[in-house]
Write an enzyme that holds these catalytic residues in place. Structure first.
Site, PDB file in Angstrom:
ATOM      1  N   LYS A   1     -11.225   5.466  -5.266  1.00 29.96           N
ATOM      2  CA  LYS A   1     -12.770   4.990  -5.190  1.00 29.96           C
ATOM      3  C   LYS A   1     -13.682   5.891  -5.133  1.00 29.96           C
ATOM      4  CE  LYS A   1     -12.860   4.631  -0.282  1.00 29.96           C
ATOM      5  NZ  LYS A   1     -13.461   4.186   1.151  1.00 29.96           N
TER       6      LYS A   1
ATOM      7  N   ASP B   1       1.051  -1.405   0.041  1.00 26.68           N
ATOM      8  CA  ASP B   1      -0.044  -0.162  -0.026  1.00 26.68           C
ATOM      9  C   ASP B   1       0.861   1.309   0.042  1.00 26.68           C
ATOM     10  OD1 ASP B   1      -1.733   2.006   0.790  1.00 26.68           O
ATOM     11  OD2 ASP B   1      -3.245   0.433   1.462  1.00 26.68           O
TER      12      ASP B   1
ATOM     13  N   LYS C   1     -13.939  -0.518 -12.822  1.00 34.74           N
ATOM     14  CA  LYS C   1     -14.093  -1.630 -12.143  1.00 34.74           C
ATOM     15  C   LYS C   1     -14.610  -2.744 -13.350  1.00 34.74           C
ATOM     16  CE  LYS C   1     -13.051  -0.602  -8.112  1.00 34.74           C
ATOM     17  NZ  LYS C   1     -11.896  -1.476  -7.470  1.00 34.74           N
TER      18      LYS C   1
ATOM     19  N   ASN D   1     -19.557   9.698   1.880  1.00 32.43           N
ATOM     20  CA  ASN D   1     -20.510   8.487   1.895  1.00 32.43           C
ATOM     21  C   ASN D   1     -21.129   8.767   3.279  1.00 32.43           C
ATOM     22  OD1 ASN D   1     -17.849   6.797   0.777  1.00 32.43           O
ATOM     23  ND2 ASN D   1     -19.838   6.581  -0.162  1.00 32.43           N
TER      24      ASN D   1
ATOM     25  N   SER E   1     -17.613  -3.793  -7.633  1.00 33.75           N
ATOM     26  CA  SER E   1     -18.570  -2.935  -7.069  1.00 33.75           C
ATOM     27  C   SER E   1     -20.110  -3.287  -7.567  1.00 33.75           C
ATOM     28  CB  SER E   1     -18.248  -1.428  -7.158  1.00 33.75           C
ATOM     29  OG  SER E   1     -19.237  -0.558  -6.772  1.00 33.75           O
TER      30      SER E   1
ATOM     31  N   TYR F   1     -14.995   6.033 -12.558  1.00 29.93           N
ATOM     32  CA  TYR F   1     -14.922   4.859 -11.489  1.00 29.93           C
ATOM     33  C   TYR F   1     -15.695   3.541 -11.672  1.00 29.93           C
ATOM     34  CZ  TYR F   1     -15.196   2.161  -6.993  1.00 29.93           C
ATOM     35  OH  TYR F   1     -15.217   1.226  -6.224  1.00 29.93           O
TER      36      TYR F   1
ATOM     37  N   ASN G   1     -22.882  -1.398   0.012  1.00 26.68           N
ATOM     38  CA  ASN G   1     -22.462  -0.649   0.672  1.00 26.68           C
ATOM     39  C   ASN G   1     -21.694  -0.943   1.958  1.00 26.68           C
ATOM     40  OD1 ASN G   1     -24.375   0.690  -1.215  1.00 26.68           O
ATOM     41  ND2 ASN G   1     -24.064   2.563  -0.394  1.00 26.68           N
TER      42      ASN G   1
HETATM   43  P1  NAD Z   1      -9.553   2.821   0.701  1.00 26.80           P
HETATM   44  O1  NAD Z   1      -9.197   3.917   0.149  1.00 26.80           O
HETATM   45  O2  NAD Z   1      -9.625   2.756   2.260  1.00 26.80           O
HETATM   46  O3  NAD Z   1      -8.403   1.651   0.408  1.00 26.80           O
HETATM   47  C1  NAD Z   1      -7.640   1.409  -0.675  1.00 26.80           C
HETATM   48  C2  NAD Z   1      -6.151   1.274  -0.343  1.00 26.80           C
HETATM   49  O4  NAD Z   1      -5.432   1.363  -1.307  1.00 26.80           O
HETATM   50  C3  NAD Z   1      -5.622   2.745   0.326  1.00 26.80           C
HETATM   51  O5  NAD Z   1      -5.114   2.187   1.657  1.00 26.80           O
HETATM   52  C4  NAD Z   1      -4.930   3.344  -0.649  1.00 26.80           C
HETATM   53  O6  NAD Z   1      -3.797   4.051  -0.032  1.00 26.80           O
HETATM   54  C5  NAD Z   1      -4.177   2.280  -1.409  1.00 26.80           C
HETATM   55  N1  NAD Z   1      -3.912   2.576  -2.916  1.00 26.80           N
HETATM   56  C6  NAD Z   1      -4.472   3.232  -3.811  1.00 26.80           C
HETATM   57  N2  NAD Z   1      -3.868   2.912  -5.039  1.00 26.80           N
HETATM   58  C7  NAD Z   1      -2.758   2.497  -4.654  1.00 26.80           C
HETATM   59  C8  NAD Z   1      -1.673   2.105  -5.580  1.00 26.80           C
HETATM   60  N3  NAD Z   1      -1.702   2.461  -6.558  1.00 26.80           N
HETATM   61  N4  NAD Z   1      -0.576   1.498  -4.883  1.00 26.80           N
HETATM   62  C9  NAD Z   1      -0.826   1.206  -3.439  1.00 26.80           C
HETATM   63  N5  NAD Z   1      -1.864   1.479  -2.857  1.00 26.80           N
HETATM   64  C10 NAD Z   1      -2.630   2.135  -3.312  1.00 26.80           C
HETATM   65  O7  NAD Z   1     -10.703   2.041   0.243  1.00 26.80           O
HETATM   66  P2  NAD Z   1     -11.893   0.636   0.448  1.00 26.80           P
HETATM   67  O8  NAD Z   1     -12.992   1.433   0.851  1.00 26.80           O
HETATM   68  O9  NAD Z   1     -10.988   0.077   1.562  1.00 26.80           O
HETATM   69  O10 NAD Z   1     -11.702  -0.018  -0.879  1.00 26.80           O
HETATM   70  C11 NAD Z   1     -11.190  -1.106  -1.129  1.00 26.80           C
HETATM   71  C12 NAD Z   1     -11.459  -1.405  -2.505  1.00 26.80           C
HETATM   72  O11 NAD Z   1     -12.846  -1.675  -2.724  1.00 26.80           O
HETATM   73  C13 NAD Z   1     -11.253  -0.414  -3.637  1.00 26.80           C
HETATM   74  O12 NAD Z   1     -10.736  -1.268  -4.923  1.00 26.80           O
HETATM   75  C14 NAD Z   1     -12.735   0.276  -3.996  1.00 26.80           C
HETATM   76  O13 NAD Z   1     -13.009   0.649  -5.188  1.00 26.80           O
HETATM   77  C15 NAD Z   1     -13.640  -0.971  -3.700  1.00 26.80           C
HETATM   78  N6  NAD Z   1     -14.849  -0.659  -3.135  1.00 26.80           N
HETATM   79  C16 NAD Z   1     -15.102  -0.039  -2.166  1.00 26.80           C
HETATM   80  C17 NAD Z   1     -16.402   0.298  -1.703  1.00 26.80           C
HETATM   81  C18 NAD Z   1     -16.713   1.082  -0.559  1.00 26.80           C
HETATM   82  O14 NAD Z   1     -17.594   1.777  -0.379  1.00 26.80           O
HETATM   83  N7  NAD Z   1     -15.927   1.478   0.368  1.00 26.80           N
HETATM   84  C19 NAD Z   1     -17.285  -0.203  -2.461  1.00 26.80           C
HETATM   85  C20 NAD Z   1     -17.233  -1.233  -3.414  1.00 26.80           C
HETATM   86  C21 NAD Z   1     -15.843  -1.414  -3.920  1.00 26.80           C
HETATM   87  C1  WQD Z   2     -25.742   6.204   0.387  1.00 27.00           C
HETATM   88  C2  WQD Z   2     -27.031   6.787   0.488  1.00 27.00           C
HETATM   89  C3  WQD Z   2     -27.033   9.120  -0.711  1.00 27.00           C
HETATM   90  C4  WQD Z   2     -24.106  11.100   1.866  1.00 27.00           C
HETATM   91  C5  WQD Z   2     -21.188   4.938  -3.112  1.00 27.00           C
HETATM   92  C6  WQD Z   2     -20.455   4.772  -4.556  1.00 27.00           C
HETATM   93  C7  WQD Z   2     -20.510   3.061  -4.930  1.00 27.00           C
HETATM   94  C8  WQD Z   2     -19.951   2.475  -3.836  1.00 27.00           C
HETATM   95  C9  WQD Z   2     -20.397   2.474  -2.446  1.00 27.00           C
HETATM   96  C10 WQD Z   2     -17.527   2.051  -4.381  1.00 27.00           C
HETATM   97  C11 WQD Z   2     -27.621   7.634  -0.926  1.00 27.00           C
HETATM   98  C12 WQD Z   2     -27.225   9.242   0.810  1.00 27.00           C
HETATM   99  C13 WQD Z   2     -25.050  10.407   1.354  1.00 27.00           C
HETATM  100  C14 WQD Z   2     -24.871  12.210   2.500  1.00 27.00           C
HETATM  101  C15 WQD Z   2     -26.934  11.401   1.809  1.00 27.00           C
HETATM  102  N1  WQD Z   2     -18.276   2.522  -3.631  1.00 27.00           N
HETATM  103  N2  WQD Z   2     -26.253  10.295   1.368  1.00 27.00           N
HETATM  104  N3  WQD Z   2     -26.021  12.366   2.526  1.00 27.00           N
HETATM  105  O1  WQD Z   2     -23.537   6.445  -3.403  1.00 27.00           O
HETATM  106  O2  WQD Z   2     -24.809   4.521  -2.414  1.00 27.00           O
HETATM  107  O3  WQD Z   2     -22.450   4.380  -3.029  1.00 27.00           O
HETATM  108  O4  WQD Z   2     -20.272   4.241  -2.438  1.00 27.00           O
HETATM  109  O5  WQD Z   2     -17.755   1.219  -5.289  1.00 27.00           O
HETATM  110  O6  WQD Z   2     -19.837   3.052  -5.974  1.00 27.00           O
HETATM  111  O7  WQD Z   2     -21.390   5.093  -5.623  1.00 27.00           O
HETATM  112  O8  WQD Z   2     -23.013   5.365  -1.096  1.00 27.00           O
HETATM  113  O9  WQD Z   2     -22.701   6.411   1.262  1.00 27.00           O
HETATM  114  O10 WQD Z   2     -22.439   7.941  -0.833  1.00 27.00           O
HETATM  115  O11 WQD Z   2     -24.820   7.149  -0.223  1.00 27.00           O
HETATM  116  O12 WQD Z   2     -28.327  11.687   1.977  1.00 27.00           O
HETATM  117  O13 WQD Z   2     -24.051  13.091   3.118  1.00 27.00           O
HETATM  118  O14 WQD Z   2     -26.927   8.070   1.418  1.00 27.00           O
HETATM  119  O15 WQD Z   2     -27.659  10.039  -1.535  1.00 27.00           O
HETATM  120  O16 WQD Z   2     -28.766   7.662  -0.996  1.00 27.00           O
HETATM  121  P1  WQD Z   2     -23.728   5.199  -2.645  1.00 27.00           P
HETATM  122  P2  WQD Z   2     -23.111   6.760  -0.197  1.00 27.00           P
END
Ligand code: NAD
Ligand code: WQD
Length: 340
Positions: A86, A33, A154, A200, A126, A150, A180
């Site tokens: 992300k 990381d 994916k 979020n 995602s 984004y 989520n």
């Molecule tokens: P996060 O940002 O907390 O974790 C991602 C980590 O990757 C971070 O620690 C960052 O420093 C590291 N990173 C990014 N690019 C890098 C690179 N090129 N080299 C080395 N390190 C790198 O995010 P998260 O919420 O833990 O998400 C993890 C994965 O899950 C991501 O791929 C994200 O797209 C996917 N995802 C997250 C969510 C969500 O809502 N959190 C939902 C769906 C998918």
């Molecule tokens: C959840 C709900 C907002 C903030 C995102 C990405 C998705 C995935 C997860 C990575 C929605 C509402 C939010 C606020 C609000 N990530 N909201 N006030 O949009 O479902 O998903 O994160 O893959 O790709 O799009 O998540 O937590 O932003 O929103 O009312 O200040 O909360 O409108 O209905 P979302 P979120």
């Protein structure tokens, strides 16, 4: 001998929780990381929680020479690829950064799999890869298509990985489509630590409850949902992390690629979450109703059956657990990892 898993992005939100699950399940974790969106302290706490060591390398996963060295130093059995950018809104402003990082990191790992004969990779996909025209619940057979860069990164990585397993029949890839993720480890020692103003919902709620933000803005209450606010499938991050351990076992037992939803199958509105958070934690979350946020959908939730059938996994924790654990983490760490 314990199996070694290379965890890219292992210091991040989902990655750090998954390291705990892996170590508890008897795996060894090697984390790469560059800490662009995380803090090394998260891994110190993973070690504190589990009493086990994590091998940590700080560099960009796109740096293939450095990756090559790690694969030469360690006999890696499987990869879990979390590293990536992300933020949906930011990806619209900076599409090239998103395509560059998310796709090149995946390509670099694909080349390492071939060179170092690593059979398994679990990819963080995602729910955003599902076309908006699909009806809920979203099943793995739904049509795919995205509405922001984004999401496209994916979907493109999914395609790259599908093509790779098609060309190299010995490989096994599991594409996990998260809904989520919210909440934190029940110890309150690790959790979600976004930089700047959270995009979020849950981190915004916890920072508002703490007084770091004045009020939550609910993004629209005129959707076609029971209370007019957006409905989502919130999943506890520890359930999600445990899903990765199951996915590793599944990947080991087969070849080819397979996409699997990780969700609960239940939808909750923004106001359901605010209410649950207030009730379970005995705190107020002041909010105002604002306009809809561009690109948001009314209702998103998973068809979770496939994960149960093929992984033997299903979410165990409910929204009360998610709200309680998110608050415990935030209260113990008002400034996230920067406290320490
Ligand atoms: P996060 O940002 O907390 O974790 C991602 C980590 O990757 C971070 O620690 C960052 O420093 C590291 N990173 C990014 N690019 C890098 C690179 N090129 N080299 C080395 N390190 C790198 O995010 P998260 O919420 O833990 O998400 C993890 C994965 O899950 C991501 O791929 C994200 O797209 C996917 N995802 C997250 C969510 C969500 O809502 N959190 C939902 C769906 C998918
Ligand atoms: C959840 C709900 C907002 C903030 C995102 C990405 C998705 C995935 C997860 C990575 C929605 C509402 C939010 C606020 C609000 N990530 N909201 N006030 O949009 O479902 O998903 O994160 O893959 O790709 O799009 O998540 O937590 O932003 O929103 O009312 O200040 O909360 O409108 O209905 P979302 P979120």
């Amino acid at each position: 001998m314990a199996k070694k898993v290379l965890v890219t992005g292992g210091a991040g939100y989902i990655g750090s929780h998954t390291c705990v699950s892996l170590l508890e399940a008897g795996y060894e974790a090697v984390v790469v990381d560059d800490l662009r969106n995380s803090d090394k302290e998260a891994l110190n706490r993973v070690e504190e929680l589990t009493g086990k060591k994590v091998d940590f390398y700080q560099f960009d996963v796109c740096d293939e020479a450095k990756l090559d060295k790690v694969f030469s130093e360690h006999k890696i059995n499987s990869i879990i690829h979390f590293a990536g950018l992300k933020a949906v809104g930011e990806s619209v402003e900076k599409p090239l950064e998103y395509y560059d990082n998310n796709i090149n990191s995946t390509l670099a790992l694909c080349r390492m799999m071939l060179k170092h004969k690593v059979k398994n990779l679990i990819f963080s996909s995602s729910a955003t890869v599902y076309d908006q025209k699909n009806e809920v619940p979203l099943s793995e057979e739904g049509t795919l298509g995205c509405s922001n860069p984004y999401g496209w990164t994916k979907l493109m990585c999914e395609q790259i990985l599908r093509d790779l397993t098609h060309a190299h029949k010995e490989l096994s890839v599991v594409l996990l489509r998260y809904f989520n993720p919210i909440g934190a480890h029940e110890s309150g020692i690790i959790g979600e630590d976004p930089t700047g103003i959270p995009n979020n919902l849950l981190p915004y709620i916890t920072q508002t409850a703490l007084g770091r933000r004045e009020q939550l803005t609910v993004h629209g209450n005129d959707y076609d949902t029971p209370d007019g606010t957006g409905v989502r499938d919130y999943i506890h991050v520890v359930d999600l992390a445990n899903g990765h351990v199951k996915a590793l076992q599944y990947a080991d037992s087969r070849t080819g690629s397979d996409a699997i939803n990780l969700g609960t199958g239940k939808g909750y509105s923004v106001l359901d979450i605010v209410k649950a958070f207030e009730e379970v934690n005995g705190v107020k979350v002041p909010y105002v109703i604002g306009p809809r946020r561009a690109g948001d959908l009314a209702t998103v939730y998973a068809a979770p059956q496939k994960a149960k059938e093929v992984l033997g996994w299903e979410a165990e924790k409910g929204i009360e657990d998610m709200c309680r654990d998110a608050w415990r983490w935030q209260k113990k760490n008002p400034q996230g990892y920067r406290n320490s």
